[in-house]
Design a protein around this motif. Structure first.
Motif, PDB file in Angstrom:
ATOM      1  N   VAL A 378     -18.264 -45.442  62.733  1.00  0.00           N
ATOM      2  CA  VAL A 378     -18.746 -46.047  63.972  1.00  0.00           C
ATOM      3  C   VAL A 378     -17.612 -46.861  64.585  1.00  0.00           C
ATOM      4  O   VAL A 378     -16.995 -47.692  63.905  1.00  0.00           O
ATOM      5  CB  VAL A 378     -19.979 -46.942  63.723  1.00  0.00           C
ATOM      6  N   ILE A 379     -17.332 -46.601  65.846  1.00  0.00           N
ATOM      7  CA  ILE A 379     -16.262 -47.310  66.561  1.00  0.00           C
ATOM      8  C   ILE A 379     -16.871 -47.965  67.790  1.00  0.00           C
ATOM      9  O   ILE A 379     -17.524 -47.301  68.592  1.00  0.00           O
ATOM     10  CB  ILE A 379     -15.145 -46.353  66.996  1.00  0.00           C
ATOM     11  N   THR A 380     -16.673 -49.250  67.933  1.00  0.00           N
ATOM     12  CA  THR A 380     -17.099 -49.975  69.126  1.00  0.00           C
ATOM     13  C   THR A 380     -15.865 -50.467  69.859  1.00  0.00           C
ATOM     14  O   THR A 380     -15.027 -51.152  69.271  1.00  0.00           O
ATOM     15  CB  THR A 380     -17.992 -51.165  68.762  1.00  0.00           C
ATOM     16  N   ALA A 381     -15.734 -50.101  71.129  1.00  0.00           N
ATOM     17  CA  ALA A 381     -14.591 -50.515  71.952  1.00  0.00           C
ATOM     18  C   ALA A 381     -15.073 -51.563  72.944  1.00  0.00           C
ATOM     19  O   ALA A 381     -15.782 -51.249  73.897  1.00  0.00           O
ATOM     20  CB  ALA A 381     -13.992 -49.324  72.676  1.00  0.00           C
ATOM     21  N   ILE A 382     -14.718 -52.819  72.719  1.00  0.00           N
ATOM     22  CA  ILE A 382     -15.142 -53.923  73.579  1.00  0.00           C
ATOM     23  C   ILE A 382     -14.050 -54.156  74.622  1.00  0.00           C
ATOM     24  O   ILE A 382     -12.905 -54.452  74.282  1.00  0.00           O
ATOM     25  CB  ILE A 382     -15.383 -55.209  72.767  1.00  0.00           C
ATOM     26  N   GLY A 383     -14.403 -53.987  75.883  1.00  0.00           N
ATOM     27  CA  GLY A 383     -13.443 -54.173  76.967  1.00  0.00           C
ATOM     28  C   GLY A 383     -13.912 -55.231  77.939  1.00  0.00           C
ATOM     29  O   GLY A 383     -15.064 -55.656  77.929  1.00  0.00           O
ATOM     30  N   GLY A 384     -13.014 -55.633  78.800  1.00  0.00           N
ATOM     31  CA  GLY A 384     -13.345 -56.639  79.803  1.00  0.00           C
ATOM     32  C   GLY A 384     -12.096 -57.344  80.272  1.00  0.00           C
ATOM     33  O   GLY A 384     -11.016 -57.210  79.688  1.00  0.00           O
ATOM     34  N   MET A 385     -12.229 -58.100  81.342  1.00  0.00           N
ATOM     35  CA  MET A 385     -11.092 -58.798  81.918  1.00  0.00           C
ATOM     36  C   MET A 385     -10.598 -59.888  80.983  1.00  0.00           C
ATOM     37  O   MET A 385     -11.281 -60.283  80.027  1.00  0.00           O
ATOM     38  CB  MET A 385     -11.480 -59.408  83.273  1.00  0.00           C
ATOM     39  N   PRO A 508     -18.441 -47.553  74.173  1.00  0.00           N
ATOM     40  CA  PRO A 508     -17.848 -48.583  75.034  1.00  0.00           C
ATOM     41  C   PRO A 508     -18.817 -49.735  75.267  1.00  0.00           C
ATOM     42  O   PRO A 508     -20.023 -49.542  75.422  1.00  0.00           O
ATOM     43  CB  PRO A 508     -17.576 -47.828  76.338  1.00  0.00           C
ATOM     44  N   LEU A 509     -18.280 -50.931  75.282  1.00  0.00           N
ATOM     45  CA  LEU A 509     -19.061 -52.127  75.593  1.00  0.00           C
ATOM     46  C   LEU A 509     -18.209 -52.996  76.513  1.00  0.00           C
ATOM     47  O   LEU A 509     -17.213 -53.572  76.078  1.00  0.00           O
ATOM     48  CB  LEU A 509     -19.422 -52.897  74.318  1.00  0.00           C
ATOM     49  N   THR A 510     -18.577 -53.042  77.781  1.00  0.00           N
ATOM     50  CA  THR A 510     -17.806 -53.815  78.761  1.00  0.00           C
ATOM     51  C   THR A 510     -18.454 -55.177  78.952  1.00  0.00           C
ATOM     52  O   THR A 510     -19.636 -55.264  79.305  1.00  0.00           O
ATOM     53  CB  THR A 510     -17.739 -53.073  80.106  1.00  0.00           C
ATOM     54  N   LEU A 511     -17.680 -56.221  78.716  1.00  0.00           N
ATOM     55  CA  LEU A 511     -18.184 -57.585  78.882  1.00  0.00           C
ATOM     56  C   LEU A 511     -17.977 -58.039  80.318  1.00  0.00           C
ATOM     57  O   LEU A 511     -16.892 -57.890  80.881  1.00  0.00           O
ATOM     58  CB  LEU A 511     -17.444 -58.553  77.949  1.00  0.00           C
ATOM     59  N   ASN A 512     -19.020 -58.600  80.888  1.00  0.00           N
ATOM     60  CA  ASN A 512     -18.919 -59.248  82.187  1.00  0.00           C
ATOM     61  C   ASN A 512     -18.966 -60.756  81.984  1.00  0.00           C
ATOM     62  O   ASN A 512     -19.095 -61.256  80.862  1.00  0.00           O
ATOM     63  CB  ASN A 512     -20.050 -58.773  83.100  1.00  0.00           C
ATOM     64  N   GLN A 513     -18.870 -61.501  83.080  1.00  0.00           N
ATOM     65  CA  GLN A 513     -18.951 -62.947  82.947  1.00  0.00           C
ATOM     66  C   GLN A 513     -20.347 -63.344  82.458  1.00  0.00           C
ATOM     67  O   GLN A 513     -21.288 -62.557  82.501  1.00  0.00           O
ATOM     68  CB  GLN A 513     -18.622 -63.645  84.273  1.00  0.00           C
TER      69      GLN A 513
END
Length: 1014
Positions: A378-385, A508-513
């Motif tokens: 299992v691979i989780t890619a956490i992205g965001g500014m 993919p998991l994109t973090l927002n504010q």
């Protein structure tokens, strides 16, 4: 032809003239003795835009070529090399004199030899043919024909090259072609046949790991660039190399379909074809893997290679461990060596962690519900500014699930975006991980591929959590991924790791504010709830000034915590004072300095993307479209789309809707800082002018569809690199205006503030119809007043005249009739000064309507009549229809119904003839009201339905709401309360949608109806 077009006479090279003249010769030679018409030659040399004298120029080129190619021909002798045929020419050149023809003959002979089983002769023929190809075919020739033929001939050469390399590998020359294949696969990363030959050549040369690496590179390219997997031949070869298939170690190569097709059918004696695999030995059919070895084995001395045409079989790393010295092959490794330390490398969890419940729930949902380790990788890619809290969340998540992975936790900072600028390469990272796993340095193989194989062997059948923080890109991460199930990998990056998602199935998991509630809890955890409760307004302002960004909140919270006596309102005031900079978020530690953190992402951009990012700091609106960004940067839409993708992947820009982008508030401040520092004032001004001109000219393109048959607003030409949009339907025009409404309003203000007064007053002038239709009355009044102020400041009297009329119309629609009347009178004065008769007519007619709405019916009749006389005198049917409609409305309010009906029926005739559906709907509505008041309810209802059709036809929602209200009135009077309730509720929905003041009147009617029904 197989290179620059050149010709020789005996041993002397001929001067063939200009590139266009050579292109004419090439076009003739490519037809192999067949005629070429003049039209075909013109198209071949110049395409769709030939010069006016193209035919004359062609005849000159042919005349010169004849002289050059036949230097001994007398004036009376007919041409023999280029002869006239009909309206064109034909080149008469023997095949043996043309290198292209000789190349094609050699490849055909090679195919015959290969089909006959004479592979050595076929290979030699192809070697000789390719040696006679010095460079790009038709090099330096202009024109569409040369371009298309270059592409075709390049493909022919590459196919022949693949066939030759295939034969070389089959003939046992694999060692000689590896270097050439490495170069070719780099030049043509999507050619699977080249990759297949490289893999086979490397494998036969004893370089199994490199062969597998070649496959992974090609697969990654295909998945990332095209979204497809390699074809079956390549996948099967990969599987056979993984299985150490002894059938691949033979003097013949398993031939792909493409190779067979280029040289005919393969020989029946050729073994090991990928289509029909040769039988494997027991050892190769059931390979022993390094991970199955229970104990680490001492390396054995490698067997000396035996000289032969075909190399000896290369032993699998699992079957024959590599020597202790550095090699390119992976070593077998222990499941858990006695010297391996307990793996517990996670950083401490943040004690004040808060929020992110939805993100945690989504990620935990990927793991088994019973709390066990996953059965698959299992691979989780956490992205965001930058600064959004990716690492904090990753560490918190890792601690929550650490107990599921009894073999420990690994953590490495890949330094993809590090203040030191030192990015950790994959090889350094894998050495760190192997060291943590207890592999002695002297046991490490030399190459990355071999180290990756060892790393995956060590992790095989172990359950380990791996945190790869601050990754640069997917390529940096791939070698660090385990190769077997049971592990959990968490990757964080400022870039969108789309390659990892597509190629390795990462989630993919994109973090927002943060949400406002999470931000409030964030501060409460650090400052205490009691302190926040004392100054709630200051807390709200701090959260807003930090734009919900965790890093900014942390910096401000740290300042407040270290100064417990400071009131929070003072800290909020500091943030307010530095609203246009990031000074308030600076710190001594560069890892938490917001400006520095942002700069790491910015400096990693390509120069064009960095320029676009900083130019975005000049955009005043809340979001922007791709065409608007193109105008801002002065680029083509295609160029801009690529840059927007780069910014989005770097999380410096958010695509919140397909084709529409937003900047985080603090990133907008940073972009503004960069554009002030790096762009000259002139370049900034030109960018703003392009953007504002794009909004103006695109809105002007929508204007005639929304308000047909109205005089256009005079505009200046847009800048050369500004490409406004165009529209073909009313719906397109209105939808664009609605989507861009906030940006259009901001553009008016920006134009006024940036020295563009012409745009400031013209933009509201072309938007009035949209504002009216959609009842955006506040925006209408706001923009017209801004435009009026800008025109006056610039002493632009024509602009002031237009802006006066627009502001007055907006005031009238906002029920501020006295102010509207005053501005209409001022507009008449300015129009008279300018000699603008059309402007005066419009102002007079609008005054009649304004007096009508105030109930001053005598004045309404006076000005409507004056306007009607002038419009008829000038043949202005548009104004005549409006004047008749207003006059009819005034008469019906005065109770002069016969005159009202007469005026309104005349109005309908004129309005329909001029195509004015706008006012036609209004006139029909007034006719309905006249007949309602006369007691002719059926006719009233009929007119109201006609009015509704007209309003809906042009999207006049405001008019639709008013007519529905009137329809409900007549329905109630006719004893149909249910029908009245339905009409009023429809009207209420429209007025509520636009926050129209008439919504209160409709609510009152509905309330009265409910009371009456009890």
């Amino acid at each position: 032809m197989l290179g620059p077009v050149r010709a020789w006479h005996a041993d002397r090279e001929l001067d063939l003239g200009s590139p266009q003249q050579r292109a004419v010769l090439a076009a003739l030679l490519l037809r192999r003795g067949h005629p070429v018409s003049l039209a075909e030659l013109v198209d071949a040399v110049w395409g769709v835009e030939p010069p006016a004298a193209a035919v004359s120029v062609l005849r000159t080129y042919v005349s010169r070529l004849r002289k050059v190619l036949e230097p001994g021909r007398g004036p009376q002798d007919p041409p023999r090399t280029i002869v006239s045929v009909g309206d064109g020419y034909r080149a008469c050149v023997p095949e043996q004199a043309l290198d292209l023809a000789m190349f094609e003959r050699s490849t055909a002979d090679a195919a015959k030899a290969a089909a006959a089983g004479d592979e050595s002769t076929a290979a030699q023929l192809l070697h000789d043919a390719l040696d006679g190809w010095p460079g790009a075919a038709l090099a330096g020739l202009p024109g569409p024909l040369a371009e298309s033929e270059r592409a075709r001939l390049a493909e022919e050469r590459l196919s022949a090259l693949e066939a030759r390399l295939d034969l070389d590998v089959r003939l046992g020359r694999h060692g000689q072609v590896v270097a050439e294949l490495l170069s070719l696969t780099g030049e043509h990363p999507l050619r699977e046949e080249l990759c297949r030959l490289l893999m086979l050549a490397l494998y036969r040369s004893g370089r199994q790991a490199e062969a597998l690496a070649a496959y992974r590179r090609t697969r990654a390219t295909l998945v990332t660039d095209l979204g497809i997997e390699p074809g079956a031949p390549l996948q099967e070869l990969h599987a056979r190399i993984l299985a150490t298939d002894a059938g691949l170690i033979s003097g013949t190569s398993p031939r792909s379909a493409s190779a067979a097709g280029s040289l005919g059918q393969s020989s029946p004696s050729a073994a090991g074809s990928l289509g029909q695999p040769a039988p494997a030995s027991d050892a190769s059919s059931q390979p022993v893997r390094a991970m199955d070895t229970p104990q680490y084995q001492e390396p054995q001395k490698p067997q000396e290679p035996q000289p032969s045409a075909a190399p000896a079989a290369v032993p699998s790393p699992a079957l024959a461990p590599a020597p202790a010295q550095a090699t390119d092959e992976p070593q077998s490794a222990p499941r858990r060596p006695a010297y391996a330390p307990r793996l517990a490398q996670l950083p401490a969890d943040l004690p004040t962690f808060t929020g992110r419940e939805a993100e945690l729930k989504a990620t935990l949902g990927m793991l088994p519900l019973d709390g066990s380790a996953p059965a698959t990788l299992v691979i989780t890619a956490i992205g965001g500014m930058a600064g959004v809290g990716k690492t904090t969340l990753a560490v918190h998540l890792a601690h929550q699930v650490a107990d599921r992975f009894p073999d420990g936790q690994l953590c490495v900072n890949l330094r993809g975006f590090d203040p030191t600028g030192s990015v950790m390469c994959s090889q350094d990272a894998i050495r760190v991980l192997l060291d943590a796993l207890g592999v002695p340095p002297q046991r490490l193989p030399a190459g990355l591929e071999a180290q990756t194989a060892l790393y995956r062997s060590v992790l095989a059948e172990r359950r380990v959590l791996i945190l790869l923080d601050n990754a640069r890109d997917a390529e940096q991460v791939r070698p660090l991924l385990p190769g077997s199930p049971g592990c959990f990998v968490i990757v964080t990056s400022r870039n969108q790791l789309t390659g990892l998602v597509a190629g390795e199935g990462a989630h993919p998991l994109t973090l927002n504010q943060l949400t406002p509630a999470e931000a409030h809890e964030f501060l409460a955890r650090r400052l205490g709830a009691a302190r926040l409760e004392k100054e709630p307004r200051a807390v709200d302002e701090i959260i807003a000034r930090c734009a919900l960004l965790p890093l900014a909140l942390a910096v401000v919270a740290a300042r407040a915590a270290t100064h417990p006596d400071f009131p929070l309102r003072a800290i909020a005031e500091e943030l307010r004072d530095s609203d246009d900079s990031l000074d308030a978020f600076a710190g001594d530690d560069i890892t938490i300095d917001v400006r520095t953190v942002f700069s790491l992402s910015y400096e990693a951009l390509s120069p064009p993307a960095a320029r676009l990012f900083r130019l975005l700091g000049l955009h005043a609106g809340p979001d922007l479209s791709s065409p608007a960004a193109a105008a801002l940067a002065g680029l083509t839409p295609r160029e801009t789309r690529g840059l927007l993708v780069e910014l989005t992947r770097a999380h410096l820009l958010t695509e919140h809707f397909p084709g529409r982008y937003t900047l985080h508030d603090l990133l907008r401040v940073y972009a503004a800082e960069r554009v002030r520092a790096e762009e000259t004032p002139r370049d900034r001004d030109l960018a703003v002018e392009r953007l504002l001109s794009w909004y103006l000219h695109t809105a002007a393109a929508a204007y005639p569809l929304i308000t047909p048959n109205r005089n256009p607003i005079p505009l200046e030409q847009p800048p050369a690199s500004c490409r406004p949009l165009s529209f073909t339907t009313l719906d397109q025009a209105v939808d664009w205006c609605e989507t861009e409404r906030s940006n259009l309003v901001d553009a008016v203000h920006q134009a006024a503030a940036s020295g563009q007064p012409g745009i400031a007053w013209r933009l509201p002038a072309v938007l009035w119809g949209f504002f009216y239709l959609r009842s955006h009355l506040g925006d209408w009044l706001d923009t017209t007043r801004t435009g009026l102020s800008a025109a006056r400041a610039a002493q632009d009297r024509r602009g002031e005249s237009q802006a006066l009329a627009d502001a007055a119309a907006a005031l009238r629609s906002n029920d501020r009739f006295d102010e509207a009347i005053e501005l209409f009178h001022r507009s008449i004065v300015v129009c008279r000064e300018l000699g603008d008769l059309d402007g005066r007519l419009r102002a007079v007619g609008n005054l009649g309507d304004a007096y009508l709405q105030t109930g001053r019916l005598d004045k309404a009749v006076e000005y409507s009549r004056r306007g009607l006389v002038l419009d008829r005198a000038l043949g202005n049917t548009w104004g005549e229809g409006i004047a008749l409609s207003n006059l009819g409305d005034a008469y019906q309010r005065l109770g002069r119904f016969d005159e009202a009906v007469d005026c309104l029926e005349q109005a309908l005739t004129v309005l329909r003839a001029s195509g004015n559906r706008w006012v036609e709907g209004v006139a029909l509505d007034v006719l309905g009201t006249v007949h309602h008041r006369l007691g002719a309810r059926d006719r009233a209802v009929a007119y109201y339905w006609e009015a509704l059709a007209a309003h809906r036809d042009i999207g006049n929602r405001w008019g639709e709401g008013h007519t529905l209200g009137h329809l409900g009135d007549v329905q109630l009077a006719a004893g149909e309360p249910e029908a009245a309730d339905g009409s009023w509720r429809q009207a209420l929905g429209i007025f509520a949608e636009f926050d129209h003041p008439d919504a209160a009147k409709i609510r009152e009617k509905l309330h009265s109806l409910q009371l009456a029904s009890r």
